[in-house]
Write an enzyme that holds these catalytic residues in place. Sequence first.
Site, mmCIF file in Angstrom:
data_model
loop_
_atom_site.group_PDB
_atom_site.id
_atom_site.type_symbol
_atom_site.label_atom_id
_atom_site.label_comp_id
_atom_site.label_asym_id
_atom_site.label_seq_id
_atom_site.Cartn_x
_atom_site.Cartn_y
_atom_site.Cartn_z
ATOM 1 N N GLY A 1 0.804 -1.217 0.000
ATOM 2 C CA GLY A 1 0.000 0.000 0.000
ATOM 3 C C GLY A 1 0.836 1.266 0.000
ATOM 4 C CB CYS B 1 -0.215 1.085 -6.919
ATOM 5 S SG CYS B 1 -0.149 0.316 -5.295
ATOM 6 C CG ASN C 1 2.150 -2.463 -10.750
ATOM 7 O OD1 ASN C 1 2.385 -3.264 -9.850
ATOM 8 N ND2 ASN C 1 2.123 -1.162 -10.544
ATOM 9 C CB THR C 2 1.293 -6.900 -8.827
ATOM 10 O OG1 THR C 2 0.551 -5.772 -8.365
ATOM 11 C CG2 THR C 2 2.707 -6.850 -8.291
#
Lengths: 262, 311
Positions: free
Chosen positions: B72, B129, B191-192
């Site tokens: 986070g 994110c 990104n993830t």
Amino acid sequence: MSPVLDQYPILYRSELRKGVADLVLRAEAIASIAKPGQFVHIKCSDELLLRRPISLCDVEDDTIRLVVESVGKGSEWLYRRKAGDLLDVLGPLGTQGFPVPDSSSKDSRPILLIGGGVGSAPLLFCAKRSSVPADAVLGFGTASAVILEREFAKTCRKMLVTTDDGSYGRAGFVTSAAAELLESGNYQAVHACGNMSMLQAVAALTEQFGLPCYLSLDERMGCGIGACLVCAVKVRGEDHEEHYTHVCRQGPVFSREEVVFE
Amino acid sequence: MSKLGVTLAGVPFKNPVLVASGTFGFGHEFSQFYDLSRLGGIMVKGLTPSRREGNRPPRIAETPLGMLNSVGLQNPGVDVFLEQELPYLRGFDTNIIANITGATPEEYAEMTEKLSDAKLDMIEINVSCPNVKQGGALFGASAEGISSVVSACRAKTSLPLIVKLSPNVTDIAEMARAAEAAGADCISLINTILGMRIDPVTRRPILGNNMGGLSGPAIKPVAVRMVYQVAQAVKLPIIGMGGIMDANDAMEFFLAGASAIAVGTANLVDPMAAVNLLEELRDILDSTGESICDIIGGVILNEAAHGVNKL
């Protein structure tokens, strides 16, 4: 001192009880700089991505000793290793271990060690490195879970074992036995390792006695060196504000005042 | 230029091996293990306008050949980065890339403006994110969102802008085209991938934030596919990432069209991963007699499998 990353051989392997292995590794680079409370981070097979953090139970000459309880895939793999196997080890890790009195310490009062289950293991390293007498209270669920009793008895001045079900030693939790020792003894500090509810009870107890108390915390970990920020624990800073810090780098040992129990 | 040298958006890199944001902090921890000047570049921990504490733990859960994280964006804020971390990083002979996330296009723009005067080589705009409620992946989920953030940043800087794309979209090429049209200089991906694990005994998610971003070898094939698709869709250089553990993994990304790669999750497993990969890559190029630029985009596609199609 910077941590080291290398392959180290297992010299001896025994079982402390079913499901708990006692591994001694020849790892001079780690042994020469390790301090009580620190841990090593071990790659457990190619199939499992993440390393597993294991506390140092003891350090002697060029060896490190690890107590591994088989509780998941990683620890089960580690538990099944044999003498002669090589382990991929990163360590020693953690910048804040147990502040155990050493020869430079002027305070000669004893320390009290409180361990829960396999969390007792790192306290043996404390007892051995302490320049003042150490007493220990070790708590387990039941008689068959008891480990390291003889070694603590050899190293410590006083030693009490408790079991939750009363099947061995004193019946009940570590805190009631610890309270008795704290009543009669003139301790300078308490060092503890175990599950979070035990640590919370120890924190409350030592606050009652107005004693400094140091707690080794555990949290699911990533890199082990402070980069990935996953092993977060809530602490109270010097500004009294609560914020997240990380077990691997700022810990794994924190003073009672720092820890925020949730 | 040496065999390993590449140029991305006019910025020379001594080698194409970077480290991915969020897996490398601000470099301190890894400098205990090797000289950071060996790296092609460092994409620093994701920055936000002010300090963030991050999500409640647990923040990590292992998965088959991967991991979920829900950190986070815990970070000290962009100002602290500029005052305390950047001077340290500038002490190394490597490219430094700031990574930014805002809650609004305006916040992205303000951060870009602040960073524009700093000694940075590039800025990576994180629109992907998965672990923050506002901003982040919210923008990366649509071409309009990407466009709004990238245009806002573009107006504030002449530094090369990298846009870090989210894989959690239906058409990755569309996202890349939106970034290119809005003025991006480079694309980084992936990104993830948003994921979740549930403990069957407690019946609760393992992550404190319930869901998190999947990374590691498990996502590599998805990442390679997306790099290939983006390479076909835009002219911008690509920094490929997603489960790269060794030089053979990196080769897949170069062949798919990446001009550079970033090592991420592997840093968490082996602090030496990025430089070990670099040496392996050097060996591969030595053995084939090529330079890295000969490899980029060099995948040799199979002809469509007509036999199967006929069925």
